[in-house]
Motif scaffolding. Structure first.
Motif, PDB file in Angstrom:
ATOM      1  N   LEU A 657      76.812  53.209  45.962  1.00 51.65           N
ATOM      2  CA  LEU A 657      77.783  53.950  46.772  1.00 51.65           C
ATOM      3  C   LEU A 657      78.471  55.005  45.933  1.00 51.65           C
ATOM      4  O   LEU A 657      78.691  56.146  46.366  1.00 51.65           O
ATOM      5  CB  LEU A 657      78.814  52.969  47.365  1.00 51.65           C
ATOM      6  CG  LEU A 657      79.873  53.553  48.274  1.00 51.65           C
ATOM      7  CD1 LEU A 657      79.229  54.223  49.486  1.00 51.65           C
ATOM      8  CD2 LEU A 657      80.836  52.473  48.726  1.00 51.65           C
ATOM      9  N   ASN A 658      78.831  54.651  44.688  1.00 53.62           N
ATOM     10  CA  ASN A 658      79.474  55.605  43.788  1.00 53.62           C
ATOM     11  C   ASN A 658      78.555  56.790  43.508  1.00 53.62           C
ATOM     12  O   ASN A 658      78.984  57.944  43.476  1.00 53.62           O
ATOM     13  CB  ASN A 658      79.866  54.901  42.490  1.00 53.62           C
ATOM     14  CG  ASN A 658      80.632  55.836  41.557  1.00 53.62           C
ATOM     15  OD1 ASN A 658      81.550  56.560  41.990  1.00 53.62           O
ATOM     16  ND2 ASN A 658      80.269  55.830  40.301  1.00 53.62           N
ATOM     17  N   VAL A 659      77.249  56.502  43.305  1.00 55.29           N
ATOM     18  CA  VAL A 659      76.292  57.588  43.067  1.00 55.29           C
ATOM     19  C   VAL A 659      76.232  58.508  44.278  1.00 55.29           C
ATOM     20  O   VAL A 659      76.200  59.743  44.162  1.00 55.29           O
ATOM     21  CB  VAL A 659      74.918  56.994  42.735  1.00 55.29           C
ATOM     22  CG1 VAL A 659      73.856  58.095  42.698  1.00 55.29           C
ATOM     23  CG2 VAL A 659      74.953  56.271  41.401  1.00 55.29           C
ATOM     24  N   SER A 660      76.206  57.919  45.469  1.00 54.70           N
ATOM     25  CA  SER A 660      76.136  58.732  46.693  1.00 54.70           C
ATOM     26  C   SER A 660      77.370  59.616  46.843  1.00 54.70           C
ATOM     27  O   SER A 660      77.284  60.792  47.232  1.00 54.70           O
ATOM     28  CB  SER A 660      75.989  57.819  47.903  1.00 54.70           C
ATOM     29  OG  SER A 660      74.782  57.103  47.845  1.00 54.70           O
ATOM     30  N   VAL A 661      78.572  59.074  46.499  1.00 55.99           N
ATOM     31  CA  VAL A 661      79.809  59.868  46.600  1.00 55.99           C
ATOM     32  C   VAL A 661      79.771  61.009  45.601  1.00 55.99           C
ATOM     33  O   VAL A 661      80.139  62.158  45.910  1.00 55.99           O
ATOM     34  CB  VAL A 661      81.039  58.963  46.378  1.00 55.99           C
ATOM     35  CG1 VAL A 661      82.306  59.806  46.281  1.00 55.99           C
ATOM     36  CG2 VAL A 661      81.166  57.965  47.516  1.00 55.99           C
ATOM     37  N   GLN A 662      79.327  60.722  44.348  1.00 52.62           N
ATOM     38  CA  GLN A 662      79.252  61.776  43.332  1.00 52.62           C
ATOM     39  C   GLN A 662      78.290  62.872  43.767  1.00 52.62           C
ATOM     40  O   GLN A 662      78.540  64.064  43.578  1.00 52.62           O
ATOM     41  CB  GLN A 662      78.796  61.175  42.006  1.00 52.62           C
ATOM     42  CG  GLN A 662      79.799  60.213  41.382  1.00 52.62           C
ATOM     43  CD  GLN A 662      81.087  60.913  40.975  1.00 52.62           C
ATOM     44  OE1 GLN A 662      81.089  62.126  40.659  1.00 52.62           O
ATOM     45  NE2 GLN A 662      82.196  60.186  41.017  1.00 52.62           N
ATOM     46  N   THR A 663      77.182  62.466  44.352  1.00 56.95           N
ATOM     47  CA  THR A 663      76.203  63.461  44.832  1.00 56.95           C
ATOM     48  C   THR A 663      76.802  64.321  45.925  1.00 56.95           C
ATOM     49  O   THR A 663      76.605  65.548  45.972  1.00 56.95           O
ATOM     50  CB  THR A 663      74.960  62.741  45.341  1.00 56.95           C
ATOM     51  OG1 THR A 663      74.405  61.928  44.293  1.00 56.95           O
ATOM     52  CG2 THR A 663      73.907  63.729  45.802  1.00 56.95           C
ATOM     53  N   SER A 664      77.576  63.698  46.812  1.00 55.83           N
ATOM     54  CA  SER A 664      78.207  64.470  47.913  1.00 55.83           C
ATOM     55  C   SER A 664      79.211  65.473  47.361  1.00 55.83           C
ATOM     56  O   SER A 664      79.280  66.633  47.810  1.00 55.83           O
ATOM     57  CB  SER A 664      78.892  63.518  48.889  1.00 55.83           C
ATOM     58  OG  SER A 664      77.936  62.647  49.447  1.00 55.83           O
ATOM     59  N   LEU A 665      80.031  65.047  46.352  1.00 57.91           N
ATOM     60  CA  LEU A 665      81.004  65.967  45.759  1.00 57.91           C
ATOM     61  C   LEU A 665      80.299  67.140  45.089  1.00 57.91           C
ATOM     62  O   LEU A 665      80.748  68.292  45.169  1.00 57.91           O
ATOM     63  CB  LEU A 665      81.866  65.211  44.747  1.00 57.91           C
ATOM     64  CG  LEU A 665      82.847  64.174  45.344  1.00 57.91           C
ATOM     65  CD1 LEU A 665      83.579  63.442  44.242  1.00 57.91           C
ATOM     66  CD2 LEU A 665      83.856  64.872  46.256  1.00 57.91           C
ATOM     67  N   GLN A 666      79.177  66.824  44.405  1.00 54.06           N
ATOM     68  CA  GLN A 666      78.437  67.893  43.746  1.00 54.06           C
ATOM     69  C   GLN A 666      77.877  68.877  44.763  1.00 54.06           C
ATOM     70  O   GLN A 666      77.867  70.093  44.543  1.00 54.06           O
ATOM     71  CB  GLN A 666      77.308  67.297  42.893  1.00 54.06           C
ATOM     72  CG  GLN A 666      76.555  68.331  42.054  1.00 54.06           C
ATOM     73  CD  GLN A 666      75.496  67.698  41.179  1.00 54.06           C
ATOM     74  OE1 GLN A 666      75.366  66.496  41.169  1.00 54.06           O
ATOM     75  NE2 GLN A 666      74.796  68.508  40.420  1.00 54.06           N
ATOM     76  N   LEU A 668      79.237  69.625  47.601  1.00 51.69           N
ATOM     77  CA  LEU A 668      80.364  70.430  48.105  1.00 51.69           C
ATOM     78  C   LEU A 668      80.737  71.522  47.110  1.00 51.69           C
ATOM     79  O   LEU A 668      81.076  72.648  47.481  1.00 51.69           O
ATOM     80  CB  LEU A 668      81.555  69.525  48.397  1.00 51.69           C
ATOM     81  CG  LEU A 668      81.400  68.575  49.614  1.00 51.69           C
ATOM     82  CD1 LEU A 668      82.607  67.664  49.730  1.00 51.69           C
ATOM     83  CD2 LEU A 668      81.238  69.382  50.890  1.00 51.69           C
ATOM     84  N   GLN A 669      80.722  71.131  45.807  1.00 58.90           N
ATOM     85  CA  GLN A 669      81.099  72.127  44.799  1.00 58.90           C
ATOM     86  C   GLN A 669      80.082  73.249  44.697  1.00 58.90           C
ATOM     87  O   GLN A 669      80.432  74.396  44.417  1.00 58.90           O
ATOM     88  CB  GLN A 669      81.255  71.433  43.436  1.00 58.90           C
ATOM     89  CG  GLN A 669      82.441  70.479  43.371  1.00 58.90           C
ATOM     90  CD  GLN A 669      82.494  69.711  42.078  1.00 58.90           C
ATOM     91  OE1 GLN A 669      81.602  69.872  41.238  1.00 58.90           O
ATOM     92  NE2 GLN A 669      83.521  68.883  41.916  1.00 58.90           N
ATOM     93  N   GLU A 670      78.815  72.946  44.878  1.00 60.64           N
ATOM     94  CA  GLU A 670      77.767  73.958  44.740  1.00 60.64           C
ATOM     95  C   GLU A 670      77.359  74.532  46.081  1.00 60.64           C
ATOM     96  O   GLU A 670      76.304  75.138  46.203  1.00 60.64           O
ATOM     97  CB  GLU A 670      76.549  73.316  44.047  1.00 60.64           C
ATOM     98  CG  GLU A 670      76.857  72.838  42.650  1.00 60.64           C
ATOM     99  CD  GLU A 670      75.674  72.119  42.040  1.00 60.64           C
ATOM    100  OE1 GLU A 670      74.658  71.951  42.767  1.00 60.64           O
ATOM    101  OE2 GLU A 670      75.738  71.710  40.859  1.00 60.64           O
ATOM    102  N   SER A 671      78.167  74.391  47.101  1.00 60.32           N
ATOM    103  CA  SER A 671      77.802  74.837  48.444  1.00 60.32           C
ATOM    104  C   SER A 671      77.726  76.369  48.507  1.00 60.32           C
ATOM    105  O   SER A 671      78.450  77.090  47.823  1.00 60.32           O
ATOM    106  CB  SER A 671      78.815  74.314  49.464  1.00 60.32           C
ATOM    107  OG  SER A 671      78.507  74.802  50.733  1.00 60.32           O
ATOM    108  N   GLN A 672      76.846  76.901  49.339  1.00 60.74           N
ATOM    109  CA  GLN A 672      76.636  78.335  49.557  1.00 60.74           C
ATOM    110  C   GLN A 672      77.580  78.901  50.631  1.00 60.74           C
ATOM    111  O   GLN A 672      77.445  80.059  51.047  1.00 60.74           O
ATOM    112  CB  GLN A 672      75.165  78.551  49.997  1.00 60.74           C
ATOM    113  CG  GLN A 672      74.135  78.088  48.981  1.00 60.74           C
ATOM    114  CD  GLN A 672      74.164  78.908  47.726  1.00 60.74           C
ATOM    115  OE1 GLN A 672      74.425  80.133  47.756  1.00 60.74           O
ATOM    116  NE2 GLN A 672      73.970  78.235  46.582  1.00 60.74           N
ATOM    117  N   VAL A 673      78.534  78.079  51.045  1.00 65.44           N
ATOM    118  CA  VAL A 673      79.468  78.540  52.098  1.00 65.44           C
ATOM    119  C   VAL A 673      80.298  79.726  51.616  1.00 65.44           C
ATOM    120  O   VAL A 673      80.698  80.614  52.393  1.00 65.44           O
ATOM    121  CB  VAL A 673      80.375  77.370  52.526  1.00 65.44           C
ATOM    122  CG1 VAL A 673      81.407  77.823  53.528  1.00 65.44           C
ATOM    123  CG2 VAL A 673      79.533  76.261  53.115  1.00 65.44           C
TER     124      VAL A 673
END
Length: 942
Positions: A657-666, A668-673
């Motif tokens: 679960l922690n890995v999945s949360v870290q991946t989600s944050l990453q 968001l930070q690298e989003s093309q928005v």
């Protein structure tokens, strides 16, 4: 009617006493023997077989009499004794009917002691042997007193020769098996041992019997050998005497011919015949050939025959033939072999110079004697031979011619026919080819013997043609013309002077004196049998005496044994009686002293026992409390193990679960928005600027490409982000299910019973233990049957299954990682629900399959010995049980938990066939589905 009912009740109890086995076996042997004798009676009709059939029928009826005694009075031993006495009586009567009973029925009496051993205890063996010895003595005595001639059993039916011996061997073997089965086999309810008296009697009996038999056999052997030697020498002398007398008759016939040749008339006739030949040999031979031709053509009445039928020489031959009746067909030849005179039948030839017999007599003028082979006259049935002698000139001592005669052996035949042996001897004059020339008794001459296997067919008499007639006199043990073992004496024909030995050898005859070995040894055999009767009676009396002496010696020991048994039964006040020898009295005194000390020790032990009982009660209460603490500790230890596994599983899920949360944050930070801000800046320009920008084709194309790449990047980000969010949701659900599974068997009261879904509980436990199974690389297979809910305590049932799973994991420690398997199966069998937990581990030895459930027993170096014991107690408390199954070390093991089905559960299960109901698939819970998806367990249709 009542007697028949009691007989039927006896048949129902056939397995309670050995009588029925002995009865059926003896009846079967009697029926088989009776059938065999009836077959012989049908083929021969002999009176002997009629009497034997009657005797066997009486024996069979006697067996049914024993059955009647047993059925009426339940006296098993007496019934078997009856059968034994029947065997004794029939054994004594058999020698009155057959002559070779010792060869055909040597084992019949052995059935007597075996029957007695089956009927009673082994201590009756001495009595049984004494009876057997007496019966054997009476059997031999009956043979000696047989008042009429007897025949050999099945001697006229050779196909049945081996049947009596086969029946006896089978009967004795079956009785030996029954003795072992009923009396010697340690697990038999009728197992017995030899008592002291029997143990003392049997060695003495065996030694005396062996000594007596050895001495008797040695004496019989020496006496029989000496008797055979004497008879052989006697037969040799008799054969030699007959050979001399036979040769003497032939010698007299030769002398008679010699005397006839010295007659002046014969001398004159030969001189005249020799003088008619010219000196030239060729001219003499021509004369002979002419005479031979005329002689062959001449018939009776021909004038050619007159000179040879009506001369002085013929008259002399006729006178000789009249005085010597054995000589017939005489003829006289000259020095050239030509015929001079003949008397009797016409000679076959005129000239005999080329005949072998004539040349053997003439011998270039030296002279000799010739005996031709012996023939049988088919008309008179008389043996005859051909004799030729040389005729010497009485003045010049030169050979003038040859005189020949056909000589009838009438006197020889009368000599042999008139012989009457005193002991059954037979004297025969036998030719080399086996023909009888003359014989004593009713044997006709001319018959050919083919059974002189050890005489006429002996290799010694086949090396040379004349060896049969020339070998020195002797005797041997052989086979006579009837195929019987015989003592044979033999001698060649010879004269007392030995003058005609070589000439007599040409006859090819030998005198043979034979006598069957049985007849030769009749006196010795009778004496041996009388000695055997005396010896058997002496042995029987010695057995009785030894048994009485051993009983007297063992009596004090038996009394001491009875005293010991009484003390074992509780009578400690009884003392041993002082009696017997000095050693036995000392033993009794020591025994009494020992009992006095034992009584003192018992009193002390009773005081000590009362003290110990109080201490044991106190210690028992302490142990009970300690046991309860250990059981509770084991239960909580098991629950802690389950909780540890659940927490470990949740920890693994939280890491994911922690890995999945870290991946989600990453993401968001690298989003093309943020690139949308550039488009927003473009769109915020004035219409004129925006129109001018879009009017430029290059800028417009670059903007479209930029927007397309941005849309694609945002779609990829959305897909990745959605996947991580789904994984977070799934892992949260796993945590929830793990906590739910933990709560199902930890948040209940230990004593609370409820209706449980067994398949669901096992699936939850497997899910909770997933981390342990994965850690040890164990593959699991699950076969859930369609089982109903049962009433049980969740915590105790869960603890029991969990204990078996952990034991299975421990059993697989030595297996390769790819060969570790655990199987779990549920099914309804009969009125019970079965849970089977199996593994392919190290297995369980047979001696430990029940011992492993004992309190404190363990095979693990760090085990405490109460896991399986607590498991068994928990199942027993719920009305079930647990057992272990294994084919041995290295073959794996299966533990079977059994829970009873109440009426409701049994109706749901519907176990009509007593087998698991596998009609349809089983609905699996969510944890089961999760396990199936991860490969830890493979639930299968029920």
């Amino acid at each position: 009617m009542d007697r028949a009912k009691s007989g039927l009740m006896g048949l129902r109890d056939h397995d309670e006493h050995p009588f029925w086995s002995v009865f059926l076996l003896s009846c079967a042997v009697c029926v088989a023997a009776l059938s065999t004798v009836l077959v012989a009676l049908f083929h021969t009709g002999a009176v002997q077989y009629q009497w034997l059939s009657a005797l066997l029928a009486a024996v069979l009826l006697s067996h049914f009499g024993a059955w009647a005694v047993f059925a009426r009075k339940k006296r098993f031993g007496k019934a078997i004794w009856w059968i034994a006495h029947t065997l004794i009586i029939s054994s004594v009567l058999v020698p009155l009917l057959i002559s070779d009973y010792l060869l055909k029925m040597p084992l019949l009496l052995l059935a007597v002691p075996l029957n007695i051993c089956i009927a009673n205890r082994l201590r009756n063996i001495p009595t049984a042997f004494a009876y057997t010895l007496l019966a054997a003595a009476f059997m031999v005595a009956a043979d000696l007193a047989a008042p009429f001639p007897r025949r050999a059993l099945f001697g006229d039916v050779p196909q049945l020769h081996l049947v009596p011996l086969v029946l006896q061997l089978g009967y004795i073997a079956a009785l030996c098996f029954l003795v072992w089965f009923y009396r010697i086999r340690p697990t038999s309810p009728r197992f017995t041992r030899l008592n002291l008296a029997s143990q003392q009697t049997l060695p003495a009996t065996a030694i005396s019997a062996a000594s007596l038999l050895a001495v008797t056999a040695l004496l019989a052997f020496l006496i029989r050998g000496s008797q055979v030697t004497q008879i052989g020498l006697s037969h040799q002398l008799l054969a030699n005497s007959f050979a001399e007398r036979t040769a003497g008759n032939l010698e007299q016939a030769v002398y008679a011919l010699v005397r006839l040749g010295q007659d002046p008339i014969i001398q004159k006739g030969l001189q005249q015949a020799n003088a008619r030949y010219p000196a030239d040999a060729a001219q003499a031979a021509a004369i002979l050939r002419a005479g031979e031709a005329q002689w062959e053509a001449a018939k009776v009445g021909n004038p050619m025959l007159f000179p040879y039928r009506d001369t002085d020489q013929i008259l002399a031959l006729a006178n000789f033939r009249h005085s010597e009746h054995s000589h017939r067909d005489l003829f006289l030849t000259d020095s050239r072999g030509g015929l001079v005179a003949a008397q009797g039948n016409k000679p076959p030839r005129f000239s005999f110079a080329d005949e072998a017999w004539w040349q053997a007599v003439w011998q270039e003028g030296i002279g000799g004697i010739y005996f031709g082979p012996v023939h049988i006259n088919p008309r008179t049935n008389l043996p005859y031979t051909f004799i030729a002698v040389g005729v010497l000139d009485t003045r010049s001592n030169k050979l003038l011619g040859v005189l020949a005669s056909t000589f009838d052996l009438l006197e020889t035949q009368n000599l042999y026919a008139g012989f009457e042996g005193t002991g059954g001897e037979r004297v025969q004059l036998v030719a080399a080819d086996g023909r009888i020339i003359a014989a004593s008794g009713d044997r006709a001459p001319g018959q050919k013997q083919t059974r002189w296997r050890d005489f006429a067919g002996h290799a010694r008499f086949q090396q040379e043609a004349t060896s049969f007639a020339q070998d020195p006199p002797g005797w041997l043990l052989g086979v006579d013309e009837g195929g019987r073992d015989a003592v044979i004496g033999h001698a060649p024909l010879h004269t007392f002077s030995g003058i005609f030995s070589e000439a007599l050898a040409s006859l090819g005859c030998r005198v043979v004196v034979s006598k069957s070995r049985q007849a030769a040894l009749l006196g010795v055999t009778r004496s041996t049998k009388i000695a055997a009767v005396v010896g058997l009676i002496a042995m029987a009396l010695s057995v009785f005496a030894a048994w009485l002496a051993a009983t007297w010696v063992a009596k004090p020991i038996n009394e001491l044994t009875l005293t010991a048994k009484a003390m074992v039964g509780g009578d400690l006040e009884k003392d041993a009686r002082l009696a017997g020898t000095e050693e036995l009295i000392s033993l009794a005194q020591s025994f009494n002293t020992l009992m006095d000390r034992l009584r003192e020790k018992i009193d002390d032990l009773e005081d000590t026992n009362r003290t110990l009982e109080d201490r044991v009660s106190e210690r028992t209460e302490k142990l009970r409390r300690a046991q309860k603490s250990l059981i509770d500790g084991a239960h909580y230890s098991g629950m802690a193990e389950v909780a540890r596994g659940v927490l470990h599983n949740i920890g693994n899920v939280l890491n994911s679960l922690n890995v999945s949360v870290q991946t989600s944050l990453q993401l968001l930070q690298e989003s093309q928005v943020t690139k949308l801000e550039n488009i927003n800046s473009l769109m915020s320009k004035t219409d004129a600027e925006l129109t001018a920008f879009l009017a430029d084709p290059a800028k417009r194309e670059a903007l479209a490409e930029y927007v397309s790449e941005l849309v694609q990047s945002l779609q990829n980000e959305n897909r990745l982000f959605s996947r991580e969010v789904n994984q977070i949701r799934e892992q949260a659900e796993i945590i929830r299910q793990s906590l739910l599974a933990q709560s199902k068997f930890t948040d209940r009261d230990l004593g609370y019973a409820e209706r449980l879904d067994i398949n669901e509980i096992i699936a939850d436990l497997l899910y909770a233990e997933k981390e342990m199974l994965d850690r040890f690389h164990i593959q699991t297979s699950v076969d859930f049957g369609a089982v109903p809910a049962v009433a049980a305590m969740r915590t105790k049932l869960s603890y029991a299954v969990l204990t078996l799973l952990e034991n299975a994991v421990d059993a697989l420690a030595d297996n390769p990682t790819r060969e570790r398997h655990i199987s779990v199966q549920t099914a309804c069998i009969g009125e019970a629900l079965h849970i089977r937990v199996g593994d392919n581990g190290k297995g369980i030895p047979e001696a430990l399959r029940t011992k492993i459930f004992q309190y404190g027993f363990t095979t693990k170096p760090e085990g405490n010995g109460f896991g399986l014991h607590t498991c068994a107690n928990a199942l027993r408390e719920m009305g079930g049980d647990v057992r272990a199954e294994s084919e041995g070390p290295g073959r794996g093991a299966v533990f079977v938990l059994t829970l009873p089905l109440d009426a409701q559960a049994a109706a749901s299960a519907n176990p009509s066939e007593g087998e698991p109901d596998n009609a349809g698939p089983t609905t699996l819970s969510q944890p089961e589905l999760d396990l199936a998806q991860r490969g830890t367990a493979q639930p299968q249709p029920g």
